[in-house]
Design an enzyme around this catalytic site. Structure first.
Site, PDB file in Angstrom:
ATOM      1  N   GLU A 144       9.276   1.781  24.772  1.00  0.00           N
ATOM      2  CA  GLU A 144       9.912   2.210  26.024  1.00  0.00           C
ATOM      3  C   GLU A 144       9.674   3.701  26.275  1.00  0.00           C
ATOM      4  O   GLU A 144       9.746   4.509  25.357  1.00  0.00           O
ATOM      5  CB  GLU A 144      11.424   1.908  25.965  1.00  0.00           C
ATOM      6  N   ASP A 166      19.195  10.913  30.521  1.00  0.00           N
ATOM      7  CA  ASP A 166      19.300   9.471  30.315  1.00  0.00           C
ATOM      8  C   ASP A 166      20.678   8.926  30.645  1.00  0.00           C
ATOM      9  O   ASP A 166      21.358   8.374  29.791  1.00  0.00           O
ATOM     10  CB  ASP A 166      18.896   9.114  28.865  1.00  0.00           C
ATOM     11  N   HIS A 220      12.973   1.409  21.348  1.00  0.00           N
ATOM     12  CA  HIS A 220      12.848   2.846  21.574  1.00  0.00           C
ATOM     13  C   HIS A 220      12.039   3.425  20.417  1.00  0.00           C
ATOM     14  O   HIS A 220      12.379   3.164  19.263  1.00  0.00           O
ATOM     15  CB  HIS A 220      14.223   3.503  21.617  1.00  0.00           C
ATOM     16  N   HIS A 266      15.638  -6.800  23.672  1.00  0.00           N
ATOM     17  CA  HIS A 266      15.728  -5.340  23.448  1.00  0.00           C
ATOM     18  C   HIS A 266      16.303  -5.090  22.065  1.00  0.00           C
ATOM     19  O   HIS A 266      17.354  -5.622  21.717  1.00  0.00           O
ATOM     20  CB  HIS A 266      16.606  -4.714  24.537  1.00  0.00           C
ATOM     21  N   TYR A 276      19.684  -0.037  20.240  1.00  0.00           N
ATOM     22  CA  TYR A 276      19.178   1.299  20.595  1.00  0.00           C
ATOM     23  C   TYR A 276      19.503   2.346  19.533  1.00  0.00           C
ATOM     24  O   TYR A 276      19.051   3.470  19.618  1.00  0.00           O
ATOM     25  CB  TYR A 276      19.652   1.733  21.979  1.00  0.00           C
ATOM     26  N   HIS A 303      14.384   6.932  32.826  1.00  0.00           N
ATOM     27  CA  HIS A 303      13.855   7.746  31.726  1.00  0.00           C
ATOM     28  C   HIS A 303      12.659   8.599  32.156  1.00  0.00           C
ATOM     29  O   HIS A 303      12.610   9.788  31.844  1.00  0.00           O
ATOM     30  CB  HIS A 303      13.452   6.853  30.545  1.00  0.00           C
ATOM     31  N   ARG A 309      24.928  -1.863  18.523  1.00  0.00           N
ATOM     32  CA  ARG A 309      25.286  -0.791  17.600  1.00  0.00           C
ATOM     33  C   ARG A 309      25.107  -1.199  16.144  1.00  0.00           C
ATOM     34  O   ARG A 309      25.035  -0.360  15.254  1.00  0.00           O
ATOM     35  CB  ARG A 309      26.753  -0.380  17.804  1.00  0.00           C
ATOM     36  N   HIS A 353      11.986  -1.155  33.529  1.00  0.00           N
ATOM     37  CA  HIS A 353      13.449  -1.044  33.572  1.00  0.00           C
ATOM     38  C   HIS A 353      13.788  -0.323  34.862  1.00  0.00           C
ATOM     39  O   HIS A 353      13.363   0.821  35.062  1.00  0.00           O
ATOM     40  CB  HIS A 353      13.973  -0.228  32.387  1.00  0.00           C
ATOM     41  N   HIS A 361      22.099   6.280  33.418  1.00  0.00           N
ATOM     42  CA  HIS A 361      21.676   5.360  34.472  1.00  0.00           C
ATOM     43  C   HIS A 361      22.689   5.311  35.607  1.00  0.00           C
ATOM     44  O   HIS A 361      23.890   5.342  35.360  1.00  0.00           O
ATOM     45  CB  HIS A 361      21.525   3.941  33.915  1.00  0.00           C
ATOM     46  N   ASP A 396      10.745   2.825  32.002  1.00  0.00           N
ATOM     47  CA  ASP A 396      12.119   2.911  32.490  1.00  0.00           C
ATOM     48  C   ASP A 396      12.159   3.989  33.578  1.00  0.00           C
ATOM     49  O   ASP A 396      11.855   5.150  33.313  1.00  0.00           O
ATOM     50  CB  ASP A 396      13.050   3.256  31.319  1.00  0.00           C
ATOM     51  N   GLU A 456      19.230  -2.176  34.296  1.00  0.00           N
ATOM     52  CA  GLU A 456      20.129  -1.751  33.205  1.00  0.00           C
ATOM     53  C   GLU A 456      21.144  -0.787  33.798  1.00  0.00           C
ATOM     54  O   GLU A 456      21.421   0.272  33.236  1.00  0.00           O
ATOM     55  CB  GLU A 456      19.351  -1.032  32.111  1.00  0.00           C
TER      56      GLU A 456
END
Ligand code: FE
Ligand code: FE
Ligand code: ZN
Length: 277
Positions: free
Chosen positions: A142, A224, A107, A67, A70, A179, A37, A211, A226, A176, A256
């Site tokens: 991604e 989105d 992303h 990664h 996000y 996704h 974050r 992913h 998971h 992914d 993930e």
């Protein structure tokens, strides 16, 4: 051999991630380069990274995947947010170079009503600014589910970016499964068709990582969310076909899924059972 790992927390250090991976039967892993974050990244501990590199070599690890946070949006309508994203991506790639020849995923971002064309221009400009001939890290875009104004919900959008990047051998794609399914690609009933589209539009040689996530929502939902492997709409049979598909079976797979370390270990054991050696 199946190349499989899960997302691990970088907070305890690099060698600790390698050890965690081994403890659950993994031979690769994914990690956030910094607080997902926020922006703060710890100073690089060269000693810790050397230990991870040794451990990876001794245990025949596949490529690992860094990664980006996000929350970054390299194609934001806010110039400050774009500059911040650029700074983070640049710093992250420098960090990845301490562990040469691995992968870094981000992303593509959301164009926030500026339109696809402007959004893609920002992404391309950023990549042409950041990517360097001498870097060993491959930067991956991604595939996204298409929430809001997210870019990357279609293979065409990703190809528009790649087409305009100067250093094409430094860029690739991370697919992914949650996704693409949420974006509307039927990897359950027509995996060959989806991979055929990918190959025609982008080229499968650009696919570097998967992913591996089930989805809590049906195809085309653009949600989105998971699910753990086999507990969502994609389902265990589809995952068996995905990990064994001749075009995918040698790629590294990263879970993930909403699970702790022990739970990820169980998912990895299940996937290893399904993998045809
Ligand atoms: Fe991601
Ligand atoms: Fe993902
Ligand atoms: Zn996701």
């Amino acid at each position: 051999m199946l190349k499989i790992g899960c997302h691990l927390s970088v907070s305890r250090g690099y060698e600790a991630m390698g050890k965690d991976a081994i403890s659950i039967g993994a031979n690769t892993f994914q990690f956030f380069t910094r607080n997902p974050r926020g922006s703060k990244a710890k100073d690089i501990d060269v000693n810790d990274i050397e230990k991870l590199k040794n451990l990876m070599e001794e245990n025949n690890f596949a490529k690992i995947l860094g990664h980006a946070p996000y929350t970054l949006n390299i194609c934001s309508n806010n110039v400050r947010a774009r500059e911040f994203a650029l700074m983070v991506l640049e710093d992250d790639i420098k960090r990845m170079e301490y562990i040469p020849n691995n992968l870094y995923n981000f992303h593509p971002g959301s164009h926030v009503k500026q339109g696809l064309e402007i959004g893609i221009k920002y992404i391309v400009d950023a990549l042409n600014n950041i990517l360097k001939q001498e870097q060993t890290t491959t930067v991956l875009l991604e595939t996204m589910s298409g929430k809001g104004t997210e870019i990357g919900r279609t293979f065409e959008e990703l190809q528009l970016i790649i087409d305009n990047v100067d250093l094409k051998d430094k860029i690739g794609v991370c697919l992914d499964t949650c996704h693409v399914y949420d974006a509307g690609y039927d990897i359950v009933n027509d995996l060959d068709g989806v991979l055929g589209d990918f190959d025609e539009i982008i080229g499968l040689e650009k696919l570097y990582a998967i992913h591996l996530n089930d989805s809590k929502n049906p195809i085309g939902s653009h949600k989105d969310r998971h699910a753990t492997i086999g507990e969502g709409y994609i389902g265990i049979d589809a995952f068996k076909r995905i990990i064994n598909h001749p075009k995918l079976r040698n790629l590294p797979f990263f879970l993930e899924t909403p699970n702790d370390l022990e739970g990820h270990g169980k998912e990895i054991a299940l996937l290893k059972e399904l993998y045809i050696n």
